[in-house]
Design a protein around this motif. Structure first.
Motif, PDB file in Angstrom:
ATOM      1  N   LEU A  60       0.854  -1.286  -0.006  1.00  0.00           N
ATOM      2  CA  LEU A  60       0.111   0.004   0.065  1.00  0.00           C
ATOM      3  C   LEU A  60       0.708   1.227  -0.175  1.00  0.00           C
ATOM      4  O   LEU A  60       0.498   2.244  -0.830  1.00  0.00           O
ATOM      5  N   THR A  61       1.935   1.152   0.645  1.00  0.00           N
ATOM      6  CA  THR A  61       2.846   2.256   0.611  1.00  0.00           C
ATOM      7  C   THR A  61       3.621   2.490  -0.674  1.00  0.00           C
ATOM      8  O   THR A  61       3.747   3.642  -1.179  1.00  0.00           O
ATOM      9  N   LEU A  62       3.999   1.531  -1.231  1.00  0.00           N
ATOM     10  CA  LEU A  62       4.587   1.606  -2.527  1.00  0.00           C
ATOM     11  C   LEU A  62       3.745   2.066  -3.547  1.00  0.00           C
ATOM     12  O   LEU A  62       3.829   2.898  -4.304  1.00  0.00           O
ATOM     13  N   ALA A  63       2.509   1.519  -3.471  1.00  0.00           N
ATOM     14  CA  ALA A  63       1.104   2.026  -4.407  1.00  0.00           C
ATOM     15  C   ALA A  63       1.005   3.623  -4.306  1.00  0.00           C
ATOM     16  O   ALA A  63       0.809   4.280  -5.164  1.00  0.00           O
ATOM     17  N   ALA A  64       1.171   4.191  -2.989  1.00  0.00           N
ATOM     18  CA  ALA A  64       0.869   5.757  -2.495  1.00  0.00           C
ATOM     19  C   ALA A  64       2.230   6.295  -3.337  1.00  0.00           C
ATOM     20  O   ALA A  64       1.570   7.206  -3.844  1.00  0.00           O
ATOM     21  N   ALA A  65       3.362   5.545  -3.049  1.00  0.00           N
ATOM     22  CA  ALA A  65       4.479   6.419  -3.615  1.00  0.00           C
ATOM     23  C   ALA A  65       4.383   6.696  -4.911  1.00  0.00           C
ATOM     24  O   ALA A  65       4.641   7.427  -5.570  1.00  0.00           O
ATOM     25  N   PHE A 133      -3.468  -5.467  -6.156  1.00  0.00           N
ATOM     26  CA  PHE A 133      -3.948  -4.428  -6.927  1.00  0.00           C
ATOM     27  C   PHE A 133      -5.374  -4.085  -6.487  1.00  0.00           C
ATOM     28  O   PHE A 133      -5.649  -2.694  -6.492  1.00  0.00           O
ATOM     29  N   VAL A 134      -6.164  -4.861  -6.074  1.00  0.00           N
ATOM     30  CA  VAL A 134      -7.626  -4.588  -5.785  1.00  0.00           C
ATOM     31  C   VAL A 134      -7.617  -3.912  -4.406  1.00  0.00           C
ATOM     32  O   VAL A 134      -8.096  -2.796  -4.118  1.00  0.00           O
ATOM     33  N   ILE A 135      -6.784  -4.490  -3.372  1.00  0.00           N
ATOM     34  CA  ILE A 135      -6.413  -3.788  -2.272  1.00  0.00           C
ATOM     35  C   ILE A 135      -6.200  -2.388  -1.965  1.00  0.00           C
ATOM     36  O   ILE A 135      -6.525  -1.736  -1.455  1.00  0.00           O
ATOM     37  N   ALA A 136      -4.936  -2.325  -3.072  1.00  0.00           N
ATOM     38  CA  ALA A 136      -4.443  -1.067  -3.277  1.00  0.00           C
ATOM     39  C   ALA A 136      -5.724   0.181  -3.681  1.00  0.00           C
ATOM     40  O   ALA A 136      -5.851   1.293  -3.351  1.00  0.00           O
ATOM     41  N   CYS A 137      -6.469  -0.412  -4.859  1.00  0.00           N
ATOM     42  CA  CYS A 137      -7.361   0.270  -5.186  1.00  0.00           C
ATOM     43  C   CYS A 137      -8.350   0.755  -4.418  1.00  0.00           C
ATOM     44  O   CYS A 137      -8.989   1.822  -4.321  1.00  0.00           O
ATOM     45  N   ALA A 206       1.213  -3.325  -6.465  1.00  0.00           N
ATOM     46  CA  ALA A 206       1.204  -2.213  -6.071  1.00  0.00           C
ATOM     47  C   ALA A 206       1.383  -1.249  -7.020  1.00  0.00           C
ATOM     48  O   ALA A 206       0.703  -0.166  -6.998  1.00  0.00           O
ATOM     49  N   VAL A 207       2.436  -1.479  -7.989  1.00  0.00           N
ATOM     50  CA  VAL A 207       2.839  -0.556  -9.204  1.00  0.00           C
ATOM     51  C   VAL A 207       1.662  -0.144 -10.039  1.00  0.00           C
ATOM     52  O   VAL A 207       1.315   0.965 -10.361  1.00  0.00           O
ATOM     53  N   LEU A 208       1.086  -1.299 -10.423  1.00  0.00           N
ATOM     54  CA  LEU A 208      -0.004  -1.171 -11.484  1.00  0.00           C
ATOM     55  C   LEU A 208      -1.168  -0.437 -10.767  1.00  0.00           C
ATOM     56  O   LEU A 208      -1.790   0.326 -11.493  1.00  0.00           O
ATOM     57  N   ALA A 209      -1.496  -0.808  -9.324  1.00  0.00           N
ATOM     58  CA  ALA A 209      -2.447   0.426  -9.040  1.00  0.00           C
ATOM     59  C   ALA A 209      -2.355   1.692  -8.860  1.00  0.00           C
ATOM     60  O   ALA A 209      -3.074   2.562  -8.960  1.00  0.00           O
ATOM     61  N   GLY A 210      -0.882   2.091  -8.474  1.00  0.00           N
ATOM     62  CA  GLY A 210      -0.567   3.274  -8.471  1.00  0.00           C
ATOM     63  C   GLY A 210      -0.524   4.116  -9.871  1.00  0.00           C
ATOM     64  O   GLY A 210      -1.017   5.195  -9.872  1.00  0.00           O
ATOM     65  N   LEU A 211      -0.210   3.351 -10.839  1.00  0.00           N
ATOM     66  CA  LEU A 211      -0.266   3.910 -12.201  1.00  0.00           C
ATOM     67  C   LEU A 211      -1.698   3.954 -12.848  1.00  0.00           C
ATOM     68  O   LEU A 211      -1.971   4.921 -13.425  1.00  0.00           O
ATOM     69  N   LEU A 212      -2.331   3.133 -12.598  1.00  0.00           N
ATOM     70  CA  LEU A 212      -3.772   2.635 -13.198  1.00  0.00           C
ATOM     71  C   LEU A 212      -4.757   3.236 -12.635  1.00  0.00           C
ATOM     72  O   LEU A 212      -5.875   3.937 -13.055  1.00  0.00           O
ATOM     73  N   TYR A 213      -4.983   3.376 -11.323  1.00  0.00           N
ATOM     74  CA  TYR A 213      -6.058   3.831 -10.611  1.00  0.00           C
ATOM     75  C   TYR A 213      -6.457   5.109 -11.077  1.00  0.00           C
ATOM     76  O   TYR A 213      -7.685   5.282 -11.252  1.00  0.00           O
ATOM     77  N   PRO A 214      -5.757   6.136 -11.058  1.00  0.00           N
ATOM     78  CA  PRO A 214      -6.153   7.626 -11.521  1.00  0.00           C
ATOM     79  C   PRO A 214      -6.956   7.263 -13.027  1.00  0.00           C
ATOM     80  O   PRO A 214      -7.965   8.238 -13.057  1.00  0.00           O
ATOM     81  N   ARG A 215      -6.314   6.563 -13.717  1.00  0.00           N
ATOM     82  CA  ARG A 215      -6.935   6.485 -15.009  1.00  0.00           C
ATOM     83  C   ARG A 215      -8.230   5.716 -15.166  1.00  0.00           C
ATOM     84  O   ARG A 215      -9.244   6.005 -15.773  1.00  0.00           O
ATOM     85  N   LEU A 216      -8.375   4.547 -14.229  1.00  0.00           N
ATOM     86  CA  LEU A 216      -9.485   4.104 -14.262  1.00  0.00           C
ATOM     87  C   LEU A 216     -10.662   4.884 -13.335  1.00  0.00           C
ATOM     88  O   LEU A 216     -11.822   4.639 -13.726  1.00  0.00           O
TER      89      LEU A 216
END
Length: 221
Positions: A60-65, A133-137, A206-216
């Protein structure tokens, strides 16, 4: 919650210890039933978020970063605190459950036999990555800290029920690293050979969530 203050690092370490001790400990006390572990993890995640407020999970921290809500140096310090907390949680399980807990592996993650090589290994990596990915989103959707308690708890429980048969459901590298290190210190049957699977799969999710969530999120609005 982007700065790594002393209070933040302390809260992350304590919250992660609580999450590991109660969430993983439910598996040991319950003799391993999956539902017991899922419910225990859900309650522990909610309680940790309400009491301490934080991520308690390196992914979660990596996704936030990656998303930019946590700076990279602060994120690295937070992740280090979480790993320490995971180890403390593992030591607490050893203290409370003694040799029976050690014999049960202190709840350390293990891949299924089918997931140890070939297509099964790829499936295990995909399963862990998708769950993270789901948890981070979910965290991005509801925000971190106290407000995330029930939402993240349910996400952890769902992920555990969905993939435990394949990977024993890590979902959180501190939850994997801490009990394994505690098991090593306790002289139990530790096994570090598959630790890379949990590290790689979680980082991907985590990286995919950080990159894709704003677009999704933007596409859905």
């Amino acid at each position: 919650m982007g700065s790594a203050t002393l209070s933040r690092l302390t809260a992350e370490a304590l919250g992660t210890a609580v999450l590991v001790f109660f969430g993983v400990g439910a598996l040991i006390v319950g003799g391993g039933p999956l539902l017991a572990g899922a419910v225990g993890l859900m309650i522990a995640a909610a309680a940790a978020a309400w009491i301490f407020g934080g991520h308690f999970n390196p992914w979660l921290t990596l996704a936030a970063a990656v998303r930019g809500s946590v700076d990279w140096v602060g994120g690295a310090l937070i992740i280090a605190a979480q790993l320490v907390g995971g180890f403390v949680g593992g030591l607490l399980m050893w203290l409370c459950y003694g040799e029976n807990g050690v014999a049960a592996g202190l709840g350390a993650n293990r891949l299924s036999e089918a997931a140890s090589s070939g297509k099964g290994l790829i499936a295990a990596i995909v399963a862990e990555a998708l769950a993270v990915f789901v948890i981070a989103c979910v965290m991005f959707a509801v925000g971190d800290g106290e407000r995330s308690g029930i939402s993240l708890g349910l996400a952890y429980a769902g992920g555990t029920l969905a993939i435990a048969a394949v990977t024993s459901a890590s979902l959180n590298f501190a939850r994997t690293f801490g009990p394994e290190l505690a098991l090593t210190v306790a002289g139990g049957a530790s096994d570090w050979s598959d630790i890379w699977v949990f590290a790689v799969s979680g980082a991907i999710g985590a990286v995919l969530a950080g990159l894709l969530y704003p677009r999704l999120k933007g596409a859905a609005s």
